[in-house]
Motif scaffolding. Structure first.
Motif, PDB file in Angstrom:
ATOM      1  N   ILE A 137       0.841  -1.200   0.000  1.00 30.85           N
ATOM      2  CA  ILE A 137       0.000   0.000   0.000  1.00 30.85           C
ATOM      3  C   ILE A 137       0.872   1.244   0.000  1.00 30.85           C
ATOM      4  O   ILE A 137       0.659   2.168  -0.790  1.00 30.85           O
ATOM      5  N   GLU A 138       1.868   1.284   0.875  1.00 33.35           N
ATOM      6  CA  GLU A 138       2.746   2.457   0.980  1.00 33.35           C
ATOM      7  C   GLU A 138       3.526   2.670  -0.310  1.00 33.35           C
ATOM      8  O   GLU A 138       3.664   3.804  -0.784  1.00 33.35           O
ATOM      9  N   LYS A 139       4.037   1.593  -0.882  1.00 34.78           N
ATOM     10  CA  LYS A 139       4.817   1.695  -2.116  1.00 34.78           C
ATOM     11  C   LYS A 139       3.973   2.267  -3.257  1.00 34.78           C
ATOM     12  O   LYS A 139       4.390   3.222  -3.935  1.00 34.78           O
ATOM     13  N   ASN A 140       2.788   1.710  -3.452  1.00 32.19           N
ATOM     14  CA  ASN A 140       1.911   2.196  -4.527  1.00 32.19           C
ATOM     15  C   ASN A 140       1.422   3.609  -4.249  1.00 32.19           C
ATOM     16  O   ASN A 140       1.285   4.424  -5.169  1.00 32.19           O
ATOM     17  N   TYR A 141       1.148   3.908  -2.985  1.00 36.23           N
ATOM     18  CA  TYR A 141       0.700   5.257  -2.618  1.00 36.23           C
ATOM     19  C   TYR A 141       1.781   6.281  -2.959  1.00 36.23           C
ATOM     20  O   TYR A 141       1.499   7.304  -3.580  1.00 36.23           O
ATOM     21  N   GLU A 142       3.017   6.020  -2.536  1.00 34.01           N
ATOM     22  CA  GLU A 142       4.108   6.971  -2.803  1.00 34.01           C
ATOM     23  C   GLU A 142       4.265   7.216  -4.294  1.00 34.01           C
ATOM     24  O   GLU A 142       4.402   8.360  -4.737  1.00 34.01           O
ATOM     25  N   HIS A 143       4.240   6.150  -5.072  1.00 29.02           N
ATOM     26  CA  HIS A 143       4.407   6.283  -6.527  1.00 29.02           C
ATOM     27  C   HIS A 143       3.270   7.110  -7.134  1.00 29.02           C
ATOM     28  O   HIS A 143       3.519   8.063  -7.884  1.00 29.02           O
ATOM     29  N   LEU A 144       2.028   6.736  -6.818  1.00 26.12           N
ATOM     30  CA  LEU A 144       0.885   7.433  -7.417  1.00 26.12           C
ATOM     31  C   LEU A 144       0.775   8.880  -6.933  1.00 26.12           C
ATOM     32  O   LEU A 144       0.360   9.761  -7.683  1.00 26.12           O
ATOM     33  N   PHE A 145       1.154   9.118  -5.680  1.00 26.07           N
ATOM     34  CA  PHE A 145       1.100  10.481  -5.164  1.00 26.07           C
ATOM     35  C   PHE A 145       2.093  11.368  -5.912  1.00 26.07           C
ATOM     36  O   PHE A 145       1.768  12.489  -6.302  1.00 26.07           O
ATOM     37  N   LYS A 146       3.301  10.859  -6.129  1.00 27.70           N
ATOM     38  CA  LYS A 146       4.326  11.642  -6.834  1.00 27.70           C
ATOM     39  C   LYS A 146       3.955  11.846  -8.297  1.00 27.70           C
ATOM     40  O   LYS A 146       4.142  12.929  -8.841  1.00 27.70           O
ATOM     41  N   VAL A 147       3.443  10.824  -8.939  1.00 29.04           N
ATOM     42  CA  VAL A 147       3.088  10.916 -10.363  1.00 29.04           C
ATOM     43  C   VAL A 147       1.969  11.933 -10.582  1.00 29.04           C
ATOM     44  O   VAL A 147       1.952  12.634 -11.591  1.00 29.04           O
ATOM     45  N   ASN A 148       1.052  12.028  -9.643  1.00 28.04           N
ATOM     46  CA  ASN A 148      -0.088  12.924  -9.799  1.00 28.04           C
ATOM     47  C   ASN A 148       0.117  14.288  -9.146  1.00 28.04           C
ATOM     48  O   ASN A 148      -0.840  15.053  -9.011  1.00 28.04           O
ATOM     49  N   ASP A 149       1.344  14.598  -8.763  1.00 27.75           N
ATOM     50  CA  ASP A 149       1.643  15.905  -8.183  1.00 27.75           C
ATOM     51  C   ASP A 149       1.427  16.988  -9.231  1.00 27.75           C
ATOM     52  O   ASP A 149       1.829  16.850 -10.383  1.00 27.75           O
ATOM     53  N   LYS A 150       0.785  18.048  -8.825  1.00 26.59           N
ATOM     54  CA  LYS A 150       0.455  19.126  -9.758  1.00 26.59           C
ATOM     55  C   LYS A 150       1.708  19.790 -10.333  1.00 26.59           C
ATOM     56  O   LYS A 150       1.716  20.249 -11.471  1.00 26.59           O
ATOM     57  N   SER A 151       2.793  19.817  -9.579  1.00 28.47           N
ATOM     58  CA  SER A 151       4.019  20.460 -10.051  1.00 28.47           C
ATOM     59  C   SER A 151       4.673  19.701 -11.212  1.00 28.47           C
ATOM     60  O   SER A 151       5.468  20.269 -11.950  1.00 28.47           O
ATOM     61  N   VAL A 152       4.330  18.411 -11.368  1.00 24.54           N
ATOM     62  CA  VAL A 152       4.873  17.648 -12.495  1.00 24.54           C
ATOM     63  C   VAL A 152       3.804  17.395 -13.556  1.00 24.54           C
ATOM     64  O   VAL A 152       3.950  16.510 -14.398  1.00 24.54           O
ATOM     65  N   GLY A 153       2.751  18.173 -13.518  1.00 22.52           N
ATOM     66  CA  GLY A 153       1.704  18.078 -14.530  1.00 22.52           C
ATOM     67  C   GLY A 153       0.615  17.080 -14.202  1.00 22.52           C
ATOM     68  O   GLY A 153      -0.161  16.704 -15.072  1.00 22.52           O
ATOM     69  N   GLY A 154       0.545  16.667 -12.958  1.00 20.06           N
ATOM     70  CA  GLY A 154      -0.469  15.702 -12.548  1.00 20.06           C
ATOM     71  C   GLY A 154      -1.791  16.378 -12.218  1.00 20.06           C
ATOM     72  O   GLY A 154      -1.974  17.582 -12.412  1.00 20.06           O
ATOM     73  N   SER A 155      -2.691  15.606 -11.722  1.00 22.84           N
ATOM     74  CA  SER A 155      -4.037  16.077 -11.408  1.00 22.84           C
ATOM     75  C   SER A 155      -4.244  16.100  -9.897  1.00 22.84           C
ATOM     76  O   SER A 155      -4.044  15.079  -9.218  1.00 22.84           O
ATOM     77  N   PHE A 156      -4.666  17.240  -9.391  1.00 21.43           N
ATOM     78  CA  PHE A 156      -4.949  17.362  -7.959  1.00 21.43           C
ATOM     79  C   PHE A 156      -6.106  16.441  -7.576  1.00 21.43           C
ATOM     80  O   PHE A 156      -6.102  15.832  -6.503  1.00 21.43           O
ATOM     81  N   TYR A 157      -7.090  16.305  -8.474  1.00 22.87           N
ATOM     82  CA  TYR A 157      -8.229  15.433  -8.208  1.00 22.87           C
ATOM     83  C   TYR A 157      -7.763  13.989  -8.031  1.00 22.87           C
ATOM     84  O   TYR A 157      -8.147  13.319  -7.078  1.00 22.87           O
ATOM     85  N   LEU A 158      -6.934  13.518  -8.950  1.00 28.06           N
ATOM     86  CA  LEU A 158      -6.442  12.142  -8.842  1.00 28.06           C
ATOM     87  C   LEU A 158      -5.566  11.965  -7.610  1.00 28.06           C
ATOM     88  O   LEU A 158      -5.612  10.927  -6.940  1.00 28.06           O
ATOM     89  N   GLN A 159      -4.775  12.966  -7.301  1.00 32.10           N
ATOM     90  CA  GLN A 159      -3.928  12.898  -6.116  1.00 32.10           C
ATOM     91  C   GLN A 159      -4.792  12.793  -4.858  1.00 32.10           C
ATOM     92  O   GLN A 159      -4.479  12.023  -3.948  1.00 32.10           O
ATOM     93  N   SER A 160      -5.880  13.535  -4.821  1.00 32.60           N
ATOM     94  CA  SER A 160      -6.754  13.463  -3.647  1.00 32.60           C
ATOM     95  C   SER A 160      -7.449  12.105  -3.563  1.00 32.60           C
ATOM     96  O   SER A 160      -7.662  11.578  -2.468  1.00 32.60           O
ATOM     97  N   LYS A 161      -7.793  11.497  -4.714  1.00 32.96           N
ATOM     98  CA  LYS A 161      -8.375  10.161  -4.694  1.00 32.96           C
ATOM     99  C   LYS A 161      -7.363   9.142  -4.152  1.00 32.96           C
ATOM    100  O   LYS A 161      -7.724   8.225  -3.418  1.00 32.96           O
ATOM    101  N   VAL A 162      -6.096   9.320  -4.505  1.00 34.76           N
ATOM    102  CA  VAL A 162      -5.038   8.431  -4.015  1.00 34.76           C
ATOM    103  C   VAL A 162      -4.928   8.556  -2.492  1.00 34.76           C
ATOM    104  O   VAL A 162      -4.822   7.553  -1.784  1.00 34.76           O
ATOM    105  N   VAL A 163      -4.975   9.776  -1.992  1.00 36.42           N
ATOM    106  CA  VAL A 163      -4.896  10.001  -0.541  1.00 36.42           C
ATOM    107  C   VAL A 163      -6.087   9.358   0.159  1.00 36.42           C
ATOM    108  O   VAL A 163      -5.935   8.672   1.184  1.00 36.42           O
ATOM    109  N   ARG A 164      -7.296   9.568  -0.385  1.00 30.60           N
ATOM    110  CA  ARG A 164      -8.499   8.983   0.234  1.00 30.60           C
ATOM    111  C   ARG A 164      -8.446   7.458   0.193  1.00 30.60           C
ATOM    112  O   ARG A 164      -8.869   6.785   1.136  1.00 30.60           O
ATOM    113  N   ALA A 165      -7.930   6.893  -0.899  1.00 28.60           N
ATOM    114  CA  ALA A 165      -7.816   5.438  -1.005  1.00 28.60           C
ATOM    115  C   ALA A 165      -6.865   4.902   0.063  1.00 28.60           C
ATOM    116  O   ALA A 165      -7.141   3.884   0.704  1.00 28.60           O
ATOM    117  N   LYS A 166      -5.750   5.593   0.273  1.00 25.71           N
ATOM    118  CA  LYS A 166      -4.795   5.150   1.303  1.00 25.71           C
ATOM    119  C   LYS A 166      -5.430   5.244   2.683  1.00 25.71           C
ATOM    120  O   LYS A 166      -5.268   4.339   3.511  1.00 25.71           O
TER     121      LYS A 166
END
Length: 125
Positions: free
Chosen positions: A73-102
């Motif tokens: 869970i932690e490994k996948n969370y860290e990866h998805l959180f970083k990939v969806n970071d807004k500063s690297v062109g990710g989506s805040f919505y998807l990042q928040s879904k990742v946080v809620r899923a964790k």
């Protein structure tokens, strides 16, 4: 002619209404049976789903986790959180879904850890 058409519409609405009510009763009975089968952990899990607004299955799909292991869970969370970071062109919505899923999966892990000591105590006695 209009009278018959109105009667057909009313009868159709009654049939659909009864079918919907029956389906709703069956779904409620099935959910109650599942909660009884899982015991108090099932009730806690259902409450966690209600509070977080996300089911366990949805959280597992978001984090791409099949087994509830903290490391995976932690490994996948860290990866998805970083990939969806807004500063690297990710989506805040998807990042928040990742946080809620964790959060939901962490809650499920805590429910399971509360249940396991109780089952181990029963085995020892």
């Amino acid at each position: 002619m209009a009278k018959y058409l109105a009667q057909i519409i009313v009868m159709g609405a009654q049939v659909v209404g009864r079918a919907f009510a029956r389906a709703l009763q069956q779904e409620f009975a099935a959910s109650q049976a599942a909660a009884r089968a899982r015991g108090s952990a099932g009730q806690q899990s259902a409450a966690a789903s209600s509070i977080t607004g996300m089911s366990l299955q949805e959280a597992q799909q978001i984090l791409n986790v099949t087994k509830l292991t903290p490391e995976e869970i932690e490994k996948n969370y860290e990866h998805l959180f970083k990939v969806n970071d807004k500063s690297v062109g990710g989506s805040f919505y998807l990042q928040s879904k990742v946080v809620r899923a964790k959060e939901r999966l962490d809650e499920e892990l805590s429910i399971q850890s509360q249940e396991n000591p109780q089952s181990q105590q029963k085995k020892e006695t």
